[in-house]
Design an enzyme around this catalytic site. Structure first.
Site, PDB file in Angstrom:
ATOM      1  N   GLY A 243       4.637   3.451  11.280  1.00  0.00           N
ATOM      2  CA  GLY A 243       4.172   4.414  11.564  1.00  0.00           C
ATOM      3  C   GLY A 243       3.840   4.463  12.578  1.00  0.00           C
ATOM      4  N   SER A 244       2.265   5.419  12.689  1.00  0.00           N
ATOM      5  CA  SER A 244       2.594   5.299  14.582  1.00  0.00           C
ATOM      6  C   SER A 244       1.703   4.859  14.524  1.00  0.00           C
ATOM      7  CB  SER A 244       0.937   7.084  14.088  1.00  0.00           C
ATOM      8  OG  SER A 244       0.030   6.621  13.660  1.00  0.00           O
TER       9      SER A 244
ATOM     10  N   GLU B 264       6.513   9.986  22.025  1.00  0.00           N
ATOM     11  CA  GLU B 264       7.151  10.199  21.410  1.00  0.00           C
ATOM     12  C   GLU B 264       6.491  11.505  20.522  1.00  0.00           C
ATOM     13  OE1 GLU B 264       9.000   8.570  17.149  1.00  0.00           O
ATOM     14  OE2 GLU B 264       6.881   8.201  17.585  1.00  0.00           O
TER      15      GLU B 264
ATOM     16  N   LYS C  46       0.870  -1.280   0.211  1.00  0.00           N
ATOM     17  CA  LYS C  46       0.182  -0.087   0.259  1.00  0.00           C
ATOM     18  C   LYS C  46       1.189   1.176   0.082  1.00  0.00           C
ATOM     19  CE  LYS C  46      -3.583   2.552   2.616  1.00  0.00           C
ATOM     20  NZ  LYS C  46      -2.008   4.304   3.030  1.00  0.00           N
TER      21      LYS C  46
ATOM     22  N   CYS D  67      12.452   7.187  13.703  1.00  0.00           N
ATOM     23  CA  CYS D  67      12.079   6.357  14.301  1.00  0.00           C
ATOM     24  C   CYS D  67      13.102   6.133  15.346  1.00  0.00           C
ATOM     25  CB  CYS D  67      12.378   5.575  14.278  1.00  0.00           C
ATOM     26  SG  CYS D  67      12.850   4.451  12.838  1.00  0.00           S
TER      27      CYS D  67
ATOM     28  N   GLY E 260      -2.147   4.500  13.848  1.00  0.00           N
ATOM     29  CA  GLY E 260      -2.653   3.692  13.170  1.00  0.00           C
ATOM     30  C   GLY E 260      -1.857   2.181  13.264  1.00  0.00           C
ATOM     31  N   GLY E 261      -0.795   2.191  13.660  1.00  0.00           N
ATOM     32  CA  GLY E 261      -0.336   0.784  13.781  1.00  0.00           C
ATOM     33  C   GLY E 261      -1.157  -0.205  14.676  1.00  0.00           C
TER      34      GLY E 261
ATOM     35  N   GLU F 216       6.348  -1.764  13.520  1.00  0.00           N
ATOM     36  CA  GLU F 216       7.195  -0.555  14.365  1.00  0.00           C
ATOM     37  C   GLU F 216       6.690   0.460  14.566  1.00  0.00           C
ATOM     38  OE1 GLU F 216       9.101   2.983  14.272  1.00  0.00           O
ATOM     39  OE2 GLU F 216      10.837   2.441  12.791  1.00  0.00           O
TER      40      GLU F 216
END
Length: 504
Positions: A239-240, A389, A182, A300, A243-244, A263
């Site tokens: 990603g965030s 974060e 994606k 990250c 969302g993850g 991650e």
């Protein structure tokens, strides 16, 4: 030669367009229109991947190694165009994009070499013992086999190394798993041109086009359809946290739950031990500032929090860090949304109980300048929100009373990608006490360095306990990452004619 995106998806080796479009939002130049992804397109890509899986899983290690190398060659052949579209979309400097492209192609070639060696298959053999009493033992052979089609989500902050042909895709292809990517809406043109390179490599080698699919985003439904498609057997995501976690939950709720290798971010604490602070506190403060602002803090592994024992040594560290950060001009972030989130995070940090602002900024639009705050160990321990974060060049100094409180602060952290010890010989005792805590906290523990540099090699671990990642036993960087998309299969008393070539 100027790159003009075609704006289509790539499914089973063919370009597929849709009537509905979205426009890219580059940091410079004009945007382009791209076809919006749909669940129906995800279904097509997953069907093609499922059809390609048996043949791809049966390919030799040499065939897959050549594929990885050919993809790397095709990416390099498009190098100038990738830099052109990548810098326009992300605002990253050309040198950064060129370096990241080198890391991406180097990773593909490293994985090719690794699978040629074959040791990653972890082959084991226990020979038959037909005369053993009281029961005979059968012939048992074990090796790792590919899990099936893998979904990969492109990352915003690494448009090459963690996106279309990045570590997750390279690892899955190395394992023998087809991939459906994606694309990320922050850099759709960069994703497209790299996807074109993969399709060109498959075509050049006469391999099944279903081995790789690329569907642009445009709506949340695309990602949800991808992770819930029953033909997808694992997911790679960078990603965030929000969302993850949402995608992770969808994977767990499937009729057949699948592994989600996410991650999700980290604040990467740095512990400045007393002897190191005395000997080189100012030097460490300057170095920390450089690491914080590298890539506008959009790594990250950005070391967002420094823990130091209060006193004159901490003063020297903070003064040097403040001066170095103050000299850093505002820089362009990857997206408008990231810049907004960064400013909101800075405001949240400033409102924390006991937090003192040492350096504030005034930045608008897509730009970001450094912020620096400090807080006592006591106030840190009473405010869990300070450990969240803030993605960007923001630093927080935690001044602890003594070594005992430093250990208490260390124990308060949730899972991290990295933890750093700045230490001298006289700090060995305290470092020894901290190390078991840091090992449980992080996937990588450093001494006397900064974590914003992740080497792609055999020994690297880029992962950690939740919320740094959703699977603490895996890494998304390095050759060990291939194991995420393999599973052990035992063959009992199978005749040699039926065994896979790699184990017979």
């Amino acid at each position: 030669m100027t790159f003009m995106p075609h704006g289509d998806h790539l499914i089973a080796g063919k370009r597929v367009g849709t009537d509905t479009k979205f426009a890219s939002a580059p940091s410079s130049g004009h945007g382009f229109d791209f076809s919006v992804g749909t669940p129906a397109l995800v279904d097509e890509a997953c069907a093609a991947a499922q059809a390609a899986f048996p043949g791809f899983a049966a390919t030799s290690r040499e065939e897959r190694a050549v594929l990885l190398e050919t993809i790397a060659d095709e990416i390099d052949a498009r190098g100038d165009q990738i830099t052109e579209i990548g810098t326009a979309e992300t605002g990253l400097p050309a040198a950064r994009l060129e370096g990241e492209r080198g890391r991406t192609t180097g990773q593909l070639r490293l994985f090719a070499s690794h699978i040629r060696d074959g040791s990653y298959l972890d082959r084991r053999h226990d020979g038959a013992l037909p005369d053993r009493q009281p029961l005979p033992r059968p012939d048992l052979r074990m090796m790792q086999r590919p899990v099936g089609p893998v979904a990969v989500f492109g990352a915003s902050n690494f448009p090459l190394a963690f996106s279309t042909a990045g570590g997750d895709t390279a690892a899955a292809l190395a394992a023998g798993c087809p991939v459906v990517v994606k694309g990320h809406g922050a850099h759709p043109g960069t994703g497209e041109i790299v996807a074109d390179a993969i399709v060109a490599a498959l075509d050049k080698l006469g391999m099944d086009g279903g081995i790789f699919g690329f569907v642009q985003g445009g709506s949340r439904a695309v990602g949800e359809a991808l992770v819930t498609d029953p033909r997808i057997k694992a997911v790679g995501f960078t990603g965030s946290l929000g969302g993850g976690r949402a995608l992770f939950d969808l994977c767990a709720q499937r009729d057949e739950p699948i592994p989600f290798f996410g991650e999700l971010g980290s604040v990467n604490p740095m512990f400045v031990l007393p002897c190191a602070a005395t000997a080189r506190g100012a030097e460490l403060g300057t170095g920390w500032a450089g690491s914080l602002t590298m890539g506008v803090g959009q790594f990250c592994t950005n070391p967002g929090i420094a823990i130091v024992v209060d006193g004159s040594e901490a003063d020297a560290f903070v003064t040097a860090a403040t001066g170095a950060l103050n000299a850093v001009a505002a820089q362009t972030m990857l997206t408008d949304g990231m810049a907004d989130a960064y400013r909101n995070g800075a405001r949240r940090m400033a409102e924390g109980a006991g937090v003192k602002s040492l350096l504030s900024s005034s930045c608008e639009g897509r730009s970001a300048a450094p912020y620096l705050f400090e807080v006592s160990g006591e106030d840190w321990m009473s405010n869990e929100g300070l450990s969240e974060e803030v993605f960007g060049p923001l630093g927080l100094v935690v001044r602890v009373r003594d070594a005992a409180q430093m250990q208490a602060v260390a124990k308060s952290f949730k899972g991290q990608l990295t933890a750093t010890l700045q230490m001298d010989d006289g700090d060995i005792g305290l470092a020894r006490d901290l190390l078991p805590v840091l090992e449980r906290m992080a996937g990588r523990v450093l001494a006397n360095g900064f974590p914003t540099g992740v080497e792609v090699c055999d020994a690297m671990v880029h992962g950690g306990p939740y919320p740094a990642s959703t699977n603490f036993g895996a890494t998304s960087v390095g050759t060990l990452s291939i194991r995420r998309f393999l599973r052990p299969v035992c063959y009992q008393n199978l005749p040699a004619a039926l065994l896979p070539a790699d184990i017979a």
